[in-house]
Design a protein around this motif. Sequence first.
Motif, PDB file in Angstrom:
ATOM      1  N   TYR A 182      -2.324  20.859   4.765  1.00 27.64           N
ATOM      2  CA  TYR A 182      -1.983  19.843   3.767  1.00 27.64           C
ATOM      3  C   TYR A 182      -1.727  18.490   4.432  1.00 27.64           C
ATOM      4  CZ  TYR A 182      -1.623  23.250  -0.030  1.00 27.64           C
ATOM      5  OH  TYR A 182      -1.899  24.193  -0.979  1.00 27.64           O
ATOM      6  N   TYR A 183      -1.156  18.504   5.624  1.00 25.80           N
ATOM      7  CA  TYR A 183      -0.928  17.257   6.356  1.00 25.80           C
ATOM      8  C   TYR A 183      -2.259  16.557   6.644  1.00 25.80           C
ATOM      9  CZ  TYR A 183       0.204  14.078  10.186  1.00 25.80           C
ATOM     10  OH  TYR A 183       0.314  12.969  10.976  1.00 25.80           O
ATOM     11  N   ASN A 184      -3.223  17.322   7.138  1.00 27.44           N
ATOM     12  CA  ASN A 184      -4.538  16.739   7.447  1.00 27.44           C
ATOM     13  C   ASN A 184      -5.229  16.225   6.184  1.00 27.44           C
ATOM     14  OD1 ASN A 184      -4.278  17.308  10.189  1.00 27.44           O
ATOM     15  ND2 ASN A 184      -5.169  19.349   9.979  1.00 27.44           N
ATOM     16  N   GLN A 185      -5.065  16.945   5.072  1.00 25.89           N
ATOM     17  CA  GLN A 185      -5.638  16.481   3.805  1.00 25.89           C
ATOM     18  C   GLN A 185      -5.039  15.143   3.391  1.00 25.89           C
ATOM     19  OE1 GLN A 185      -5.485  19.444   0.681  1.00 25.89           O
ATOM     20  NE2 GLN A 185      -6.274  21.056   2.004  1.00 25.89           N
ATOM     21  N   LEU A 186      -3.715  15.006   3.548  1.00 25.80           N
ATOM     22  CA  LEU A 186      -3.057  13.752   3.187  1.00 25.80           C
ATOM     23  C   LEU A 186      -3.559  12.608   4.057  1.00 25.80           C
ATOM     24  CD1 LEU A 186      -0.775  12.339   1.526  1.00 25.80           C
ATOM     25  CD2 LEU A 186       0.739  12.846   3.457  1.00 25.80           C
ATOM     26  N   ILE A 187      -3.677  12.844   5.347  1.00 24.76           N
ATOM     27  CA  ILE A 187      -4.177  11.810   6.262  1.00 24.76           C
ATOM     28  C   ILE A 187      -5.588  11.382   5.869  1.00 24.76           C
ATOM     29  CG2 ILE A 187      -4.875  11.351   8.634  1.00 24.76           C
ATOM     30  CD1 ILE A 187      -1.874  11.310   8.234  1.00 24.76           C
ATOM     31  N   GLU A 188      -6.444  12.347   5.558  1.00 22.69           N
ATOM     32  CA  GLU A 188      -7.816  12.023   5.177  1.00 22.69           C
ATOM     33  C   GLU A 188      -7.868  11.267   3.853  1.00 22.69           C
ATOM     34  OE1 GLU A 188     -10.615  12.191   6.921  1.00 22.69           O
ATOM     35  OE2 GLU A 188      -9.219  12.745   8.520  1.00 22.69           O
ATOM     36  N   GLN A 189      -6.953  11.592   2.933  1.00 21.72           N
ATOM     37  CA  GLN A 189      -6.905  10.858   1.674  1.00 21.72           C
ATOM     38  C   GLN A 189      -6.600   9.387   1.921  1.00 21.72           C
ATOM     39  OE1 GLN A 189      -4.084  13.532  -0.512  1.00 21.72           O
ATOM     40  NE2 GLN A 189      -5.485  13.233  -2.206  1.00 21.72           N
ATOM     41  N   PHE A 190      -5.626   9.123   2.778  1.00 19.02           N
ATOM     42  CA  PHE A 190      -5.297   7.739   3.117  1.00 19.02           C
ATOM     43  C   PHE A 190      -6.496   7.038   3.748  1.00 19.02           C
ATOM     44  CE2 PHE A 190      -0.665   8.801   2.980  1.00 19.02           C
ATOM     45  CZ  PHE A 190      -0.241   7.715   2.242  1.00 19.02           C
ATOM     46  N   LYS A 191      -7.077   7.667   4.757  1.00 17.72           N
ATOM     47  CA  LYS A 191      -8.146   7.019   5.518  1.00 17.72           C
ATOM     48  C   LYS A 191      -9.413   6.817   4.699  1.00 17.72           C
ATOM     49  CE  LYS A 191      -8.789   8.034   9.840  1.00 17.72           C
ATOM     50  NZ  LYS A 191      -9.036   8.777  11.106  1.00 17.72           N
ATOM     51  N   SER A 192      -9.705   7.773   3.798  1.00 17.76           N
ATOM     52  CA  SER A 192     -10.956   7.695   3.040  1.00 17.76           C
ATOM     53  C   SER A 192     -10.991   6.496   2.097  1.00 17.76           C
ATOM     54  CB  SER A 192     -11.172   8.980   2.237  1.00 17.76           C
ATOM     55  OG  SER A 192     -10.168   9.137   1.247  1.00 17.76           O
ATOM     56  N   LEU A 193      -9.820   6.017   1.666  1.00 16.56           N
ATOM     57  CA  LEU A 193      -9.797   4.864   0.764  1.00 16.56           C
ATOM     58  C   LEU A 193     -10.114   3.561   1.483  1.00 16.56           C
ATOM     59  CD1 LEU A 193      -6.771   5.474  -1.629  1.00 16.56           C
ATOM     60  CD2 LEU A 193      -9.184   5.890  -2.011  1.00 16.56           C
ATOM     61  N   ARG A 194      -9.912   3.533   2.799  1.00 13.97           N
ATOM     62  CA  ARG A 194     -10.163   2.322   3.592  1.00 13.97           C
ATOM     63  C   ARG A 194      -9.458   1.123   2.966  1.00 13.97           C
ATOM     64  NH1 ARG A 194     -12.002   3.104   8.553  1.00 13.97           N
ATOM     65  NH2 ARG A 194     -13.174   1.154   8.560  1.00 13.97           N
ATOM     66  N   LEU A 195      -8.220   1.311   2.609  1.00 13.95           N
ATOM     67  CA  LEU A 195      -7.457   0.234   1.990  1.00 13.95           C
ATOM     68  C   LEU A 195      -7.301  -0.931   2.953  1.00 13.95           C
ATOM     69  CD1 LEU A 195      -4.553   2.272   0.346  1.00 13.95           C
ATOM     70  CD2 LEU A 195      -6.531   1.276  -0.807  1.00 13.95           C
ATOM     71  N   HIS A 196      -7.329  -2.131   2.401  1.00 14.81           N
ATOM     72  CA  HIS A 196      -6.959  -3.293   3.197  1.00 14.81           C
ATOM     73  C   HIS A 196      -5.532  -3.070   3.689  1.00 14.81           C
ATOM     74  CE1 HIS A 196      -5.929  -7.399   4.321  1.00 14.81           C
ATOM     75  NE2 HIS A 196      -7.206  -7.701   4.248  1.00 14.81           N
ATOM     76  N   LYS A 197      -5.228  -3.584   4.873  1.00 13.57           N
ATOM     77  CA  LYS A 197      -3.914  -3.350   5.466  1.00 13.57           C
ATOM     78  C   LYS A 197      -2.785  -3.712   4.502  1.00 13.57           C
ATOM     79  CE  LYS A 197      -2.533  -5.935   8.925  1.00 13.57           C
ATOM     80  NZ  LYS A 197      -2.323  -6.491  10.266  1.00 13.57           N
ATOM     81  N   SER A 198      -2.918  -4.803   3.781  1.00 17.95           N
ATOM     82  CA  SER A 198      -1.863  -5.200   2.850  1.00 17.95           C
ATOM     83  C   SER A 198      -1.706  -4.185   1.723  1.00 17.95           C
ATOM     84  CB  SER A 198      -2.161  -6.587   2.266  1.00 17.95           C
ATOM     85  OG  SER A 198      -3.346  -6.552   1.492  1.00 17.95           O
ATOM     86  N   GLN A 199      -2.844  -3.639   1.238  1.00 22.14           N
ATOM     87  CA  GLN A 199      -2.785  -2.623   0.194  1.00 22.14           C
ATOM     88  C   GLN A 199      -2.155  -1.335   0.719  1.00 22.14           C
ATOM     89  OE1 GLN A 199      -7.028  -2.557  -0.715  1.00 22.14           O
ATOM     90  NE2 GLN A 199      -6.573  -3.277  -2.775  1.00 22.14           N
ATOM     91  N   LEU A 200      -2.553  -0.946   1.922  1.00 21.39           N
ATOM     92  CA  LEU A 200      -2.027   0.281   2.502  1.00 21.39           C
ATOM     93  C   LEU A 200      -0.520   0.194   2.688  1.00 21.39           C
ATOM     94  CD1 LEU A 200      -2.336   3.051   3.881  1.00 21.39           C
ATOM     95  CD2 LEU A 200      -2.824   1.814   6.017  1.00 21.39           C
ATOM     96  N   ILE A 201      -0.055  -0.911   3.262  1.00 21.15           N
ATOM     97  CA  ILE A 201       1.373  -1.051   3.507  1.00 21.15           C
ATOM     98  C   ILE A 201       2.130  -1.179   2.187  1.00 21.15           C
ATOM     99  CG2 ILE A 201       3.133  -2.508   4.580  1.00 21.15           C
ATOM    100  CD1 ILE A 201       1.127  -3.065   6.814  1.00 21.15           C
ATOM    101  N   GLY A 202       1.515  -1.837   1.200  1.00 26.39           N
ATOM    102  CA  GLY A 202       2.136  -1.885  -0.115  1.00 26.39           C
ATOM    103  C   GLY A 202       2.279  -0.500  -0.719  1.00 26.39           C
TER     104      GLY A 202
END
Length: 473
Positions: A283-303
């Motif tokens: 589940y940890y790896n799935q969560l990490i991949e979910q974050f990375k797959s969106l390729r959010l702009h840094k400001s969006q990610l930190i928000g």
Amino acid sequence: MIKVLIVDDDKLVRKGISSAMPWNEFNMEVVGEASNGLKALDFLKSQPVDLMLTDLAMPVMSGIELMRAARQLYPELHIVVLTLHQDFDYIQEALRLGAVDYIAKVQLEKEQFEHVLHRIHTRIDELANRKQKQPLLSETNVHYRHVYALVSLDRKLGQNWPIEPTSNGEELRWEIERNSWMWAAPMDVGDQLFQRLKESLNQVHQSALLIISDVQERTWSQIQNWIINYTETSLFYAYDPDDPVIAVSMNVDDSLPIEPQDEDMDRIKQSWFLSPWPHNDSYYNQLIEQFKSLRLHKSQLIGLLYSIVMEWNHLFAQTKLGRISMSHSFLSWYEVEAWIKQTSVGIRKADVQTSYSQEIVDAVKKSIIIMQNDLDQAFTASSLSRQLNISRSYFSQCFKDLMGKTFNEYSRFIRIEKSKEYLLNTNNTIFWIAERVGYTDEKYFSRIFRELTGLLPSEYRQLGRGDKKRTLL
């Protein structure tokens, strides 16, 4: 004359800033106001603006979204952020969308007006002077095989030139922006330049060396803009301190992130709160991949991370499930992932200390999220315990022990807390608000509200809005 647009959802704040600050003394003129990002974009289409002051938290379109759109449409526009936060370091690092400065509204006092405008005017002049120094090189076509960029991910620290060009004059160097440099050299000395740049990496804090190919027949200006975009988007994910040399092609247009959908963001939040990722590697790896797959702009990610942390602490900080802490800035995805791993360790420790099984702890967490997401529903301990396949009495016992409140006390608490938000941030009726937080009887809702706050809903709204206006002005 520098033409100024003020964007803030509070009319009194807009009028206060417009009328109180000595614009004329700094060759500035307020030419318009807008109450949200969409109206600001409409105004920018209709008449020229040199400087835009924008709040971050606005309805319809936030200040972050406005900055992103305005930067693409109007690259020459200068942007200053209006914020309620006194410590702006982490917001400034999160946005990185081209703001030249910020104004902390809580610190705006009459004697500071002149200082604030002088600071902004000086910054605009610096940017204009830098641009004037570049015209001959900026529009020249490039004929080199590679262009190199030495980039520090930390923009706060001042840096000297990491290396000097050779005395034969064959190398070119160019300052892209603060703490970023662009280099080029003919093919016969390019390898030597690469080695010297690579050796200089340890002289620049958290730096990366980009080897940029497919640069022929592009202008220096185009390459410079591409490097800036890459640095603010893809480099955030590509950077690895153990391998800071990155080969990239200008023909691969991955510098612009995909605009995330609301359901994508919600899916990540659900995974964070509802899946056992701190205790399960899969589940940890799935969560990490979910974050990375969106390729959010840094400001969006930190928000997004800030919203998760704030929501977690709102729910659990005063309970046995513990709080989590947020770093004030992240320079790369490498640091984000390290923070997530560290956070998982903290969550595991808090869960272990409860003396309940992980299954029970997760069930209580899930019940809280269900309640928070559907406050207009009349949940009971019986209905939720059946949904979670736990006996009612044991569920109630665990809930009180972990949350520090009985199920009914907690249910009333979160409904009243949400109603406070509606009262301060909307103009909807008391009856409308009561329904949205699960009360069909307005009088009963008002009585419960008064028991928990000491005020009627109407009194709370009036008092709260008065305090907010005094703070902003």
